[in-house]
Scaffold this motif. Structure first.
Motif, short mmCIF file in Angstrom:
data_model
loop_
_atom_site.label_atom_id
_atom_site.label_comp_id
_atom_site.label_asym_id
_atom_site.label_seq_id
_atom_site.Cartn_x
_atom_site.Cartn_y
_atom_site.Cartn_z
N GLN A 242 15.17 20.75 12.94
CA GLN A 242 14.41 21.35 14.03
C GLN A 242 12.91 21.04 13.91
O GLN A 242 12.23 20.86 14.89
CB GLN A 242 14.66 22.86 14.03
N HIS A 243 12.44 20.93 12.65
CA HIS A 243 10.99 20.76 12.48
C HIS A 243 10.49 19.45 13.07
O HIS A 243 9.34 19.33 13.45
CB HIS A 243 10.61 20.87 10.98
N TYR B 48 11.43 18.25 15.97
CA TYR B 48 11.14 18.55 17.37
C TYR B 48 9.84 19.33 17.48
O TYR B 48 9.04 19.09 18.37
CB TYR B 48 12.28 19.36 17.98
N GLU B 49 9.66 20.28 16.55
CA GLU B 49 8.44 21.07 16.60
C GLU B 49 7.21 20.18 16.39
O GLU B 49 6.22 20.30 17.12
CB GLU B 49 8.49 22.18 15.54
N ALA B 50 7.32 19.29 15.42
CA ALA B 50 6.21 18.37 15.15
C ALA B 50 5.92 17.52 16.38
O ALA B 50 4.77 17.34 16.78
CB ALA B 50 6.54 17.49 13.96
N GLY C 206 6.59 18.29 19.40
CA GLY C 206 6.03 19.19 20.43
C GLY C 206 4.54 19.37 20.23
O GLY C 206 3.77 19.33 21.19
N ILE C 207 4.14 19.55 18.98
CA ILE C 207 2.71 19.72 18.66
C ILE C 207 1.93 18.47 19.04
O ILE C 207 0.82 18.53 19.56
CB ILE C 207 2.53 20.06 17.17
N ASP C 208 2.56 17.32 18.82
CA ASP C 208 1.92 16.06 19.21
C ASP C 208 1.92 15.85 20.72
O ASP C 208 1.50 14.80 21.20
CB ASP C 208 2.63 14.88 18.54
N ARG D 208 9.85 16.31 27.07
CA ARG D 208 11.29 16.30 26.89
C ARG D 208 11.83 14.88 26.64
O ARG D 208 12.57 14.63 25.70
CB ARG D 208 11.93 16.83 28.16
N ARG E 196 10.64 13.33 23.37
CA ARG E 196 11.35 13.88 22.22
C ARG E 196 12.75 13.27 22.11
O ARG E 196 13.21 12.94 21.04
CB ARG E 196 11.46 15.41 22.34
#
Lengths: 311, 300
Positions: free
Chosen positions: A198-199, A201-203, A205-207, A211, A214
């Motif tokens: 999951q991390h 996707y989070e990373a 997202g932060i960048d 959708r 990703r």
């Protein structure tokens, strides 16, 4: 895999201790069933198959050595060409469409929604339907006068199709039918999707990745090992399509669904021409081997192994 | 819309869809669309099976209607009893069960032994042999079809269940070994180290440490094996040619040729062949998905 193996490797000593003797003995003892099975049911038959392919053996007769006659006959046999064409058609159109549908279903079924398990079961069910039962069902679905397939076409004001009687339609009918069994590949892709950390996707997202970004830069690369695994096995499976054609059309009409293994089955178990059938088997094997090797050769261009964990 | 932006009351105009509200709204629309797509596709996937069930319950003759009638009228449960009469269904089912149980037992035992050695015991030649095992995964069955048939006919095993069960006791198939080996690799080594310090042999580690932890993977292999044997067609077709030995897969197909095509009864018989597999999947699916996921079958 890597850490534990490395630890073990690091501890390996060069002297043959009692423990090492014991492990060697136990190791071979444990794999003995498989090793024997490999010799009796894989290696032995493969060697036998080469030898048989150089003979005119028909089970009841004594075999004679005929050299390359069977292979020469292969090149002359128009039905081999037909069977190869039919099989190639099925593989080239069937395998990619099947894989794409499996990917799309896996992505859909990976959504975190209430009741998703019900949908997963719905998608998986047709896959566990026995091939024969499935073939008989689709025989009925493709029935020209009373079948569902033509009913669906009339709903859209399209002309009816003689699915299993029209040489131009029959292979497409088999491909369409195969779309209902994406469940098997879907489960493997789903497991792959759920294994993506999951991390990442989070990373992403932060960048500021959207959708699509990703999907394009996280999901797809990390899913390529699963896609490659599916693609390779699906290809080998599709080359050996048999049951549907045997049950539904017997290879007809006009040999339009005479797939390679169906033809091989007839040569071996209806004509009992074991020499020719063995030569046929080797031709198929070589074709599949070449394609598989090409797939592996080009795999490193698109298959992404995370930190090269896989050995 | 409930999420009227508070800013309106303060007189500041903000775009209607912004910030938290819009994200939630987009999310709701998104899952609505997802449900719609899933439902349409799911129904599409289910349609053949619904059609199968529907046909299996129709009075003979009423299946020939166009456009198709989805609800059978009258509903005829008798088709199921009749199907059992037309072909010796129960004896086919018994034969299939014998083969499935014998082959699955052999697969579970010998595949797990082989996988244990490849995952947990160090011996010279291990990686070469493992590569060999993996390469057989790529080998098409068609290549060994003829020589295996000749071997079994020489052994007088035609019209016995031996060709369909004995090979399973010799390794249980490369795919299953691979799957179990991948799973065994994920079990922490500390556990067997501890057992070994206490003097456990390899066999004891296999039986007392690894197998109890490998239940999901073993369940997955069992399901694969049960499904493969229950559904197998080509091998029974080759090795069994007397009707009394037939499996369900052969029997169903026989149904069609011998009695013309009695669609309603044939569909009823199909349902009876599929049902055990659906029940199996239903009760084991939790282990099954978990097993696939943990075995690295997904390639990671």
């Amino acid at each position: 895999m890597s850490e534990s193996t490395l630890l073990v490797r690091g501890r390996r000593s060069h002297a043959w201790s009692a423990a090492r003797w014991r492990d060697t003995r136990d190791g071979y003892f444990f794999i003995l069933p498989w090793l024997l099975g490999f010799v009796i049911w894989t290696a032995g038959p493969m060697i036998a198959s080469v030898i048989i392919s150089f003979t005119d053996w028909r089970i009841v007769t004594t075999p004679h050595f005929v050299g390359l006659a069977n292979f020469a006959a292969l090149l002359q046999d128009p039905r081999i060409r037909i069977a190869l064409f039919n099989t190639a058609y099925y593989v080239i159109l069937g395998v990619p469409t099947h894989l794409i549908l499996a990917l799309v279903s896996a992505l859909l079924l990976n959504l975190r929604l209430r009741g998703i398990a019900v949908y997963r079961t719905l998608f998986y069910l047709p896959f566990i339907t026995p091939l024969v039962a499935n073939a008989l069902l689709w025989l009925w679905i493709f029935n020209t006068d009373f079948g569902l397939a033509n009913w669906l076409l009339t709903l859209f004001h399209l002309p009816s199709v003689d699915w299993l009687q029209d040489p131009r339609a029959v292979k497409n009918a088999f491909i369409i039918m195969s779309w209902w069994t994406v469940g098997g590949q879907m489960v493997i892709l789903l497991a792959g999707l759920q294994g993506i950390p999951q991390h990442l996707y989070e990373a992403a997202g932060i960048d500021g990745a959207g959708r699509w970004a990703r999907f394009r830069h996280v999901t797809l690369p990390l899913l390529t090992p699963s896609l490659f695994f599916n693609l390779t096995l699906a290809m080998i499976g599709a080359f050996q399509v048999f049951v549907q054609a045997y049950v539904m059309t017997s290879g007809g009409p006009e040999d339009a669904s005479l797939f390679y293994v169906l033809y091989l089955y007839r040569v071996a178990f209806q004509n009992f021409d074991m020499g020719y059938a063995s030569a046929m088997a080797w031709l198929l094997f070589v074709i599949i081997l070449i394609i598989t090797l090409i797939q592996f050769r080009f795999a490193n261009r698109w298959v992404y192994y995370e930190a090269e964990l896989k050995g | 819309m409930t999420g009227t932006p508070r800013s309106l009351s303060t007189g500041v105009i903000v775009p209607a869809f912004s910030g938290h509200t819009s994200r939630r709204l987009r999310h709701t629309i998104g899952s609505g669309v997802a449900y719609l797509v899933l439902t349409v596709c799911g129904l599409g996937m289910a349609v053949p099976f619904i059609w199968l069930l529907s046909t299996s319950l129709k009075l003979e003759g009423t299946e020939f209607t166009f456009p198709p009638q989805w609800l059978p009228r009258p509903i005829r449960w008798q088709n199921y009893a009749d199907a059992l009469q037309v072909v010796p269904y129960l004896s086919y089912a018994r034969n299939t069960l014998i083969i499935t149980v014998a082959a699955t037992a052999g697969t579970l035992i010998t595949a797990s032994l082989t996988a244990f050695a490849f995952a947990r015991i160090r011996f010279p030649g291990r990686s070469v042999l493992f590569m060999l095992l993996l390469s057989t995964l790529m080998l098409p069955d068609a290549v060994t079809l003829v020589p295996k048939y000749i071997l079994f006919s020489r052994l007088h095993w035609i019209n016995t269940y031996l060709p369909l069960t004995v090979p399973a006791w010799f390794g249980g198939g490369a795919f299953n070994v691979f799957l179990l080996r991948q799973f065994f690799m994920t079990i922490p080594h500390d556990l067997d180290e501890a057992a070994r310090i206490d003097g456990a042999s390899n066999a004891q580690v296999y039986w007392n440490v690894v197998l109890p932890l490998a239940v999901p993977a073993l369940t997955t292999v069992a399901i694969f094996s049960i499904m493969a044997n229950w559904n197998d067609f080509l091998y029974p077709l080759i090795y069994l040619n007397q009707q009394k030995y037939f499996t369900l897969a052969l029997g169903l197909q026989f149904f069609q040729s011998q009695y013309g095509t009695q669609w309603t009864l044939m569909m009823a018989a199909s349902v009876m062949m599929i049902l055990p597999m659906i029940l199996l999947f239903f009760f084991a699916q939790r282990y099954f998905i978990q097993g696939i996921q943990l075995t690295g079958l997904a390639g990671r």
